[in-house]
Design a protein around this motif. Structure first.
Motif: not given
Length: 245
Positions: A105-110, A35-36, A88-90
């Motif tokens: 999403i939970n791991s990266e927590n943007p 992911s990015e 942009l974030d992906i």
């Protein structure tokens, strides 16, 4: 003889590509491996975009600037009245189900300061034969997360319908695939309507794939850059309106 040998080799490659329970992908494509998402700048004069999804978001088998979030970003830069930069974030990866996306999403927590968030997810739930009840439970979770990441403003969220890969050389016009994709899209659209969330239907574009091969990527499965540009044509006016309100 050569034609028979080619058909045998193609069948072997396709079997290997499908054996992991994910929509087949290009092993040489680095977009398939990560992911990015990055932490957005804190500069208030930046328009921030977040794209959540799977191979249709990361742009399997097309160039990095060809995937629809990148094309949307470039189009916004050209069409927004403001000259502020657009970032942009992906968070997406080929083969991801709703469960995979939730976990990532939970791991990266943007952060929760994006100006626009797109969500396109569900095809791998269908492809992997997951219980539809998982999607019924997890799509609303992901939509709530998208709203949270959009500064808790549901007007800044766009849900994109799932493409129909039945209309590709891989899908071979399967009516059962189309019926299942319709089931997923109907649930997502109905839920978005209930919650007054923008839902953009692009599925009909992908259903021209067998008649218009230029809409299918070189892997014979995913949308091409041209198909993604048609996605953006539908998303762009809504995105501009949301960002300029």
């Amino acid at each position: 003889m050569r034609q028979k040998l080619y058909m045998i080799l193609s069948t072997i490659v396709l079997f290997i590509g499908c054996s992991n329970g994910e929509l087949p992908s290009d092993p040489e494509n680095p977009l398939n491996t990560a992911s990015e998402a990055e932490t957005p700048s804190l500069d208030d004069n930046i328009t921030r975009l977040l794209a959540l999804g799977d191979s249709y978001t990361i742009g399997e088998s097309v160039c990095e600037t060809c995937r629809f979030p990148e094309q949307l970003k470039d189009s916004l830069i050209k069409n927004l009245s403001s000259s502020d930069p657009v970032e942009l974030d992906i968070i997406a990866r080929t083969g991801w189900t709703t469960t995979n996306l939730i976990n990532s999403i939970n791991s990266e927590n943007p952060p929760s300061n994006y100006d626009l968030v797109t969500l396109l997810i569900g095809v791998n739930n269908q492809y992997q034969g997951k219980s539809f009840s998982i999607y019924e439970d997890e799509f609303p979770q992901l939509l709530n997360t998208a709203i949270e990441k959009a500064g808790n403003d549901k007007n800044n969220v766009v849900v994109v319908s799932i493409p129909d890969y039945a209309f590709t050389p891989f899908g071979r016009g399967s009516t059962s695939i189309s019926e299942e994709i319709d089931k997923y899209n109907s649930f997502a659209q109905d839920y978005c309507n209930l919650k007054e969330i923008t839902f953009v239907n692009i599925t009909d574009i992908t259903r021209e794939g067998l008649d218009k091969p230029e809409l299918v990527a070189s892997d014979g499965l995913h949308p091409s850059a041209l198909a993604y540009s048609k996605f953006v044509e539908r998303i762009l006016p809504l995105a501009i309106q949301k960002l300029e309100d």
